[in-house]
Design a protein around this motif. Structure first.
Motif, PDB file in Angstrom:
ATOM      1  N   PRO A  17       0.672 -16.520  16.173  1.00 32.92           N
ATOM      2  CA  PRO A  17       1.430 -15.750  15.124  1.00 32.92           C
ATOM      3  C   PRO A  17       1.460 -15.510  13.868  1.00 32.92           C
ATOM      4  CG  PRO A  17       1.840 -18.153  15.051  1.00 32.92           C
ATOM      5  CD  PRO A  17       0.915 -18.438  15.991  1.00 32.92           C
ATOM      6  N   ALA A  18       1.629 -14.841  13.218  1.00 30.32           N
ATOM      7  CA  ALA A  18       1.450 -14.287  12.152  1.00 30.32           C
ATOM      8  C   ALA A  18       1.357 -14.826  11.525  1.00 30.32           C
ATOM      9  CB  ALA A  18       2.632 -12.702  11.452  1.00 30.32           C
ATOM     10  N   ARG A  19       2.351 -16.092  10.775  1.00 29.58           N
ATOM     11  CA  ARG A  19       2.365 -16.906   9.768  1.00 29.58           C
ATOM     12  C   ARG A  19       2.650 -18.367  10.338  1.00 29.58           C
ATOM     13  NH1 ARG A  19       5.821 -15.038   5.280  1.00 29.58           N
ATOM     14  NH2 ARG A  19       4.382 -17.038   3.823  1.00 29.58           N
ATOM     15  N   ASP A  20       1.471 -19.256  10.488  1.00 25.55           N
ATOM     16  CA  ASP A  20       1.565 -20.465  11.069  1.00 25.55           C
ATOM     17  C   ASP A  20       2.505 -21.732   9.291  1.00 25.55           C
ATOM     18  OD1 ASP A  20       1.516 -23.189  12.296  1.00 25.55           O
ATOM     19  OD2 ASP A  20      -0.590 -22.951  12.366  1.00 25.55           O
ATOM     20  N   TYR A  21       3.915 -21.688   9.772  1.00 26.84           N
ATOM     21  CA  TYR A  21       4.679 -22.388   9.234  1.00 26.84           C
ATOM     22  C   TYR A  21       4.775 -23.979   9.286  1.00 26.84           C
ATOM     23  CZ  TYR A  21       6.731 -18.108   8.713  1.00 26.84           C
ATOM     24  OH  TYR A  21       7.307 -16.783   8.373  1.00 26.84           O
ATOM     25  N   ALA A  22       4.104 -24.308   9.897  1.00 27.75           N
ATOM     26  CA  ALA A  22       3.743 -25.741  10.471  1.00 27.75           C
ATOM     27  C   ALA A  22       2.383 -25.932   9.203  1.00 27.75           C
ATOM     28  CB  ALA A  22       3.428 -26.419  11.356  1.00 27.75           C
ATOM     29  N   PHE A  23       1.757 -25.580   9.915  1.00 27.22           N
ATOM     30  CA  PHE A  23       0.306 -25.416   8.336  1.00 27.22           C
ATOM     31  C   PHE A  23       0.200 -25.043   6.935  1.00 27.22           C
ATOM     32  CE2 PHE A  23      -3.408 -23.501   6.906  1.00 27.22           C
ATOM     33  CZ  PHE A  23      -4.319 -24.010   6.699  1.00 27.22           C
ATOM     34  N   GLN A  24       1.520 -24.318   6.768  1.00 28.10           N
ATOM     35  CA  GLN A  24       1.803 -24.382   5.715  1.00 28.10           C
ATOM     36  C   GLN A  24       2.390 -25.461   5.043  1.00 28.10           C
ATOM     37  OE1 GLN A  24       4.117 -20.579   5.462  1.00 28.10           O
ATOM     38  NE2 GLN A  24       2.079 -19.261   5.287  1.00 28.10           N
ATOM     39  N   ALA A  25       3.412 -25.744   5.528  1.00 29.11           N
ATOM     40  CA  ALA A  25       4.370 -27.282   5.226  1.00 29.11           C
ATOM     41  C   ALA A  25       3.267 -28.183   4.887  1.00 29.11           C
ATOM     42  CB  ALA A  25       5.283 -27.426   6.023  1.00 29.11           C
ATOM     43  N   ARG A  26       2.230 -28.766   6.068  1.00 31.63           N
ATOM     44  CA  ARG A  26       1.508 -29.784   5.449  1.00 31.63           C
ATOM     45  C   ARG A  26       0.342 -28.894   4.593  1.00 31.63           C
ATOM     46  NH1 ARG A  26       0.495 -29.179  11.184  1.00 31.63           N
ATOM     47  NH2 ARG A  26      -1.415 -27.527  11.003  1.00 31.63           N
ATOM     48  N   LEU A  27       0.130 -27.774   4.886  1.00 29.57           N
ATOM     49  CA  LEU A  27      -1.524 -28.264   2.945  1.00 29.57           C
ATOM     50  C   LEU A  27      -0.236 -27.928   1.643  1.00 29.57           C
ATOM     51  CD1 LEU A  27      -3.196 -26.549   2.077  1.00 29.57           C
ATOM     52  CD2 LEU A  27      -2.566 -24.287   2.629  1.00 29.57           C
ATOM     53  N   ALA A  28       1.321 -27.509   2.194  1.00 29.41           N
ATOM     54  CA  ALA A  28       1.500 -27.935   0.771  1.00 29.41           C
ATOM     55  C   ALA A  28       1.930 -29.076   0.048  1.00 29.41           C
ATOM     56  CB  ALA A  28       3.096 -26.814   0.658  1.00 29.41           C
ATOM     57  N   GLN A  29       1.938 -29.684   1.725  1.00 30.95           N
ATOM     58  CA  GLN A  29       2.120 -31.425   1.402  1.00 30.95           C
ATOM     59  C   GLN A  29       1.186 -31.511   0.676  1.00 30.95           C
ATOM     60  OE1 GLN A  29       3.551 -33.268   4.895  1.00 30.95           O
ATOM     61  NE2 GLN A  29       3.867 -35.220   3.729  1.00 30.95           N
ATOM     62  N   ARG A  30       0.212 -31.462   1.276  1.00 31.26           N
ATOM     63  CA  ARG A  30      -0.990 -31.894   0.976  1.00 31.26           C
ATOM     64  C   ARG A  30      -1.677 -31.281  -0.726  1.00 31.26           C
ATOM     65  NH1 ARG A  30      -5.932 -31.393   4.699  1.00 31.26           N
ATOM     66  NH2 ARG A  30      -6.882 -32.309   3.038  1.00 31.26           N
ATOM     67  N   ILE A  31      -1.286 -30.694  -1.104  1.00 33.68           N
ATOM     68  CA  ILE A  31      -1.548 -29.909  -2.226  1.00 33.68           C
ATOM     69  C   ILE A  31      -0.546 -31.028  -3.249  1.00 33.68           C
ATOM     70  CG2 ILE A  31      -1.412 -28.334  -3.842  1.00 33.68           C
ATOM     71  CD1 ILE A  31      -2.134 -26.220  -1.807  1.00 33.68           C
ATOM     72  N   ALA A  32       0.886 -31.019  -3.075  1.00 32.38           N
ATOM     73  CA  ALA A  32       1.789 -31.768  -4.443  1.00 32.38           C
ATOM     74  C   ALA A  32       1.250 -33.404  -4.451  1.00 32.38           C
ATOM     75  CB  ALA A  32       2.914 -32.108  -3.383  1.00 32.38           C
ATOM     76  N   LEU A  33       0.955 -33.656  -3.031  1.00 34.10           N
ATOM     77  CA  LEU A  33       0.280 -35.356  -2.473  1.00 34.10           C
ATOM     78  C   LEU A  33      -0.821 -35.160  -4.314  1.00 34.10           C
ATOM     79  CD1 LEU A  33       0.624 -38.244  -2.064  1.00 34.10           C
ATOM     80  CD2 LEU A  33      -0.967 -37.347  -0.033  1.00 34.10           C
ATOM     81  N   ARG A  34      -1.499 -34.532  -3.684  1.00 38.64           N
ATOM     82  CA  ARG A  34      -2.884 -34.432  -4.811  1.00 38.64           C
ATOM     83  C   ARG A  34      -2.478 -33.570  -6.340  1.00 38.64           C
ATOM     84  NH1 ARG A  34      -6.827 -30.500  -2.683  1.00 38.64           N
ATOM     85  NH2 ARG A  34      -7.161 -31.744  -1.497  1.00 38.64           N
TER      86      ARG A  34
END
Length: 98
Positions: A17-34
């Motif tokens: 898909p053009a945008r992988d929303y699941a990946f973006q959500a996981r990445l945002a969660q990891r950034i917030a946790l860090r």
């Protein structure tokens, strides 16, 4: 349907898909946790310094314990005022932003 169109349809079906929303959500969660852990790590030296200062002040504040006991009701009222002021500021900012 021509062979080229069949091949294009096959590649289009398997294309990501053009945008992988699941990946973006996981990445945002990891950034917030860090960021949260980095904030905790940045506050740790201040906590250690505060504990050291309070520990050093025990001989000075210890004898004043009997004199300070009379101020407990006033301290309770001041704490109530402080909590009320913080709540009022928070609520005013919360409802004015909406």
């Amino acid at each position: 349907m021509t062979p080229e169109r069949k091949l294009q349809a096959l590649f289009a079906a398997e294309a990501p898909p053009a945008r992988d929303y699941a990946f973006q959500a996981r990445l945002a969660q990891r950034i917030a946790l860090r960021r949260a852990w980095m904030t905790v790590a940045a506050l740790a030296p201040w906590c250690v310094a505060g504990v050291a200062i309070l520990w050093a002040l025990i001989p000075v504040v210890g004898p004043l314990g009997e004199d300070i006991a009379a101020l407990v009701p006033a301290a309770g009222m001041l704490a109530g005022v402080a909590v009320s002021a913080v709540a009022a500021l928070w609520l005013s900012r919360r409802f004015s932003a909406a």
